[in-house]
Design a protein around this motif. Structure first.
Motif, short mmCIF file in Angstrom:
data_model
loop_
_atom_site.label_atom_id
_atom_site.label_comp_id
_atom_site.label_asym_id
_atom_site.label_seq_id
_atom_site.Cartn_x
_atom_site.Cartn_y
_atom_site.Cartn_z
N TYR A 266 0.85 -1.06 0.24
CA TYR A 266 0.02 0.05 -0.16
C TYR A 266 0.86 1.29 -0.12
O TYR A 266 0.81 2.12 -0.76
N ALA A 269 2.27 1.90 -3.34
CA ALA A 269 1.37 2.27 -4.39
C ALA A 269 1.16 3.77 -3.89
O ALA A 269 0.67 4.61 -5.02
N LEU A 288 -3.96 0.97 -8.44
CA LEU A 288 -4.75 0.27 -7.40
C LEU A 288 -6.07 0.39 -8.06
O LEU A 288 -6.48 1.46 -8.41
N THR A 289 -6.69 -0.73 -7.72
CA THR A 289 -8.09 -0.67 -8.53
C THR A 289 -9.04 -0.39 -7.36
O THR A 289 -8.71 -1.04 -5.99
N GLY A 290 -10.18 -0.21 -7.47
CA GLY A 290 -11.45 -0.17 -6.43
C GLY A 290 -11.16 0.97 -5.40
O GLY A 290 -10.11 1.85 -5.64
N ASP A 291 -12.11 0.96 -4.52
CA ASP A 291 -11.83 2.06 -3.63
C ASP A 291 -11.56 1.29 -2.09
O ASP A 291 -11.41 0.38 -1.98
N ARG A 307 -7.25 -4.95 -2.86
CA ARG A 307 -6.87 -4.17 -3.85
C ARG A 307 -5.13 -4.13 -4.10
O ARG A 307 -4.66 -3.58 -4.78
#
Lengths: 337, 345
Positions: A266, A269, A288-291, A307
């Motif tokens: 994380y 990213a 990074l995809t999504g929330d 993620r």
């Protein structure tokens, strides 16, 4: 002061937080049935040393602001402990065991600067009234002495002495933030939580306020808990940085280590996503995809796993232990050896 | 998709990349206020080339957003009024066309995305409805076709399960998703120019990266131009082809992104870069621009930056510098009397 039972060392930190939790209950229906919790802060442990700046960074909803407010008991903690040791050789005060009245005494030492310089100042009070209020409430100064001290503070944070009788709307955003800083300084605190203190300011003004905070830290031996989402500001200001994701610290290291050798996926990213002011640098972003998932029902296992570009099976099953990378660098990831 | 091609018939030929699509000439948008007249935009010049991204940077109150609103005729009048200048879009002066023509252009040839997706979306309509509105109005699609188009647009901007999302309301979406919906709305009629006013300022960095990537991807695919307004120099460096730096209602420096970031010449631009914590080594004091941006009601005479400029002289107070060609880089213009000294800053 009474002697402490445990022999304090000279390295005893100013603030020590262990297992800090803040849950907000969710209630539903006519009987306000308790149906679950938003685990805004879910087990934070960190220390803040003397004249040190520790930063909490993360995206919106990661719990960084709640952590700062709970530490100062502007919100009541759900669990955990936080101790404050004014000097290395004085007894540690357990902040969460104090009554509200007792806590008030320590508010002179522990202060906060808020993000929004527009909503955090009372529009009906003059700058002098705002800065002097705490001195008056705590009975530390009255009359001419109060006025002199406030005027001195206003000048110290870079305002003109005639700011005393002016109202917040007469100041720009940067100047208002200076008033907020003067207010926090009035009681001569040891520790200040800076909650996104420079985020709302333009770059040129932001630089002025950052310099001011650094000068004040040196001059008065202040410790900061700096809460921010802007990584470039954090890199410049902090001694150590804690990266938060969904209520927990995923990586904690010195500023230099975190930026040169980030270990948690994380953190990697996050660092790669910051746009650098250099057009020649074509950035390789880690997509990074999504929330960020809801803190109401975080995913099982590592919160970041859904993620994470390198997640394995075990990441979806168990929350990783915090692993020491070096003496001053730790990360909570299954893949960090 | 015959509907998409036929609808553009009215707007004339497509530009080749590199040709001027939009030219803002000496634009002046002023506001009447209690304290007199605020010259929010006061003689702004720039051009957007077909297919490129022009970044407009500057601090709050420099007039960058008002310029953009002026292009679309969205400045509230009164208190605002036009005090001169031209906005040429494919040669047509947008300040002179009537409201009907402007409505034809708005959302069709030029569209805009705003900073705050929650306030820019209508909370009582589904996202599908809001996308459908523009294509039904501009391209005369029927309801069924528009609904299908809305789903396709949501898919294009990377929203998962678009068939479901199309019938949801803005409050059911996250901030990043809302901004994607805004982009889908803006792109629905395949505009030639997209004005993006601080499109990622309200978003987290990882989401910001996704949205910026999306915009530049769509730009490449559709060949549109982007006018990107931001205060974030990092965002500009990563996305813009050309940059215009604004200060107090004027453009003070213009050039290619490499020139502006590699060799800024105006004392304000230089000061701005020096204030960035990104570029400062830890422990070294940040250099700052002293003072604050002057009020739009009371801009200083001559050069407006002189009250904060380390190089200011009497000449700066008397004569207002204009944008002049400078240096060896083509298309690099700067408005300053003291460029030789500024090189040493």
């Amino acid at each position: 002061m009474t002697e402490s039972t445990t022999a304090p060392t000279s390295t005893a930190p100013l603030i020590e937080v262990e297992g800090l939790r803040k849950y907000f209950p969710i209630r539903k229906g006519v009987f306000s049935r308790h149906v679950g919790n938003v685990k805004a802060v879910d087990g934070l442990s960190f220390t803040v040393g003397r004249q040190e700046t520790l930063s909490l960074v993360g995206e919106s909803g990661c719990g960084k602001t709640t952590a700062g407010r709970t530490l100062l008991r502007l919100l009541e903690p759900t669990a955990g402990r936080a101790s404050y040791r004014a000097e290395p050789d004085t007894e540690a005060i357990e902040l969460f065991d104090l009554s509200r009245r007792q806590m008030r005494e320590y508010r002179t030492d522990l202060q906060i600067i808020f993000q929004d310089p527009y909503s955090s100042l009372n529009p009906r009070k003059t700058a002098g009234g705002i800065v002097g209020e705490a001195l008056r409430v705590h009975g530390l100064a009255t009359g001419q002495e109060l006025e002199d001290r406030v005027a001195e503070l206003l000048v110290r944070v870079g305002l003109r002495a005639d700011a005393f009788n002016r109202f917040p709307h007469e100041f720009s955003g940067g100047q208002r933030q200076r008033i907020g800083i003067a207010r926090a300084l009035a009681l001569e605190p040891r520790f200040i939580v800076c909650d996104e203190a420079v985020s709302a300011l333009d770059v040129s003004i932001q630089a002025q306020v950052i310099n001011l905070l650094k000068d004040l830290q040196e001059e008065r031996g202040l410790s900061f808990l700096f809460i921010a989402h802007d990584l470039s500001v954090v890199k410049y200001l902090s001694d150590r940085i804690a990266v938060m994701y969904l209520g927990r610290i995923v990586e904690l290291a010195t500023a230099a280590e975190l930026f040169s050798n980030p270990r948690h996926p994380y953190t990697k990213a996050l660092l790669s996503a910051v746009p650098r002011p250099d057009p020649k640098l074509r950035q390789e972003r880690i997509p990074l995809t999504g929330d960020v998932p809801s803190p109401m029902n975080p995913p099982p296992g590592c919160h970041f796993a859904p993620r994470c570009p390198v997640a394995e099976k075990r990441c979806h099953e168990a929350y990783p232990e915090t692993v020491k990378v070096t003496a001053t660098h730790e990360a909570a990831c299954h893949l960090v050896e | 998709m015959s509907t998409e091609t036929q609808s553009k018939g009215s707007s004339g030929a497509e530009e080749k990349s590199g040709e001027v699509l939009l030219q803002v000439k000496d634009l002046r948008t002023h506001f009447r206020g209690d304290e007199g007249i605020a010259k929010a935009v006061d003689g702004v010049n720039y051009s957007v080339l077909a297919g490129e991204t022009l970044g407009i940077v500057g601090e709050s109150g420099c007039g960058k957003s008002v310029t953009a609103l002026s292009i679309l005729g969205l400045v509230p009048m009164p208190p605002g009024f036009n005090a001169g200048g031209e906005i040429l879009f494919r040669g047509e002066n947008l300040l002179e066309v009537d409201e009907r023509r402007l409505r034809e252009i708005r959302g069709n040839d030029i569209s805009m995305i705003f900073q705050e997706p929650m306030t820019a979306l209508n909370p009582v309509f589904t996202v599908g409805n809001q996308i459908m509105e523009t294509v039904m109005l501009h391209q005369g699609m029927d309801k069924m076709a528009a609904h299908q188009h809305a789903i396709r647009m949501l898919e294009k901007v990377g929203i998962p399960s678009p068939e479901q999302r199309v019938d949801e309301y803005p409050h059911q979406l996250s901030g990043g998703m809302r901004q994607r919906v805004m982009i889908a709305m803006a792109m629905a009629c395949s505009p030639s120019l997209l004005i993006a006013d601080e499109p990622t300022t309200a978003l987290d960095v990882t989401i910001q990266a996704q949205v910026l990537e999306l915009i530049s991807e769509l730009q490449k695919r559709e060949g549109m131009s982007v006018l990107l307004i931001t205060h974030d120099l990092g965002v500009v460096a990563q996305t813009a082809d050309h940059v215009a730096v604004m200060y107090a209602g004027k453009v003070v420096e213009y050039g290619s992104v490499e020139t502006i970031f590699g060799k800024p010449c105006h004392p304000y631009t230089i000061g701005l870069f020096h204030s960035l914590p990104d570029l400062a080594p830890p422990g070294v004091r940040l250099s700052t621009i002293e003072g604050i941006v002057p009020s739009a009601f009371r801009f200083p005479s001559g050069c407006r930056f002189r009250t904060r400029c380390p190089l200011a002289s009497d000449r700066c107070a008397e004569i207002e510098p204009t944008l002049e060609r400078f240096g060896d880089q083509a298309g690099h213009t700067v408005a300053c009397h003291h460029l030789e000294e500024a090189e040493k800053l």
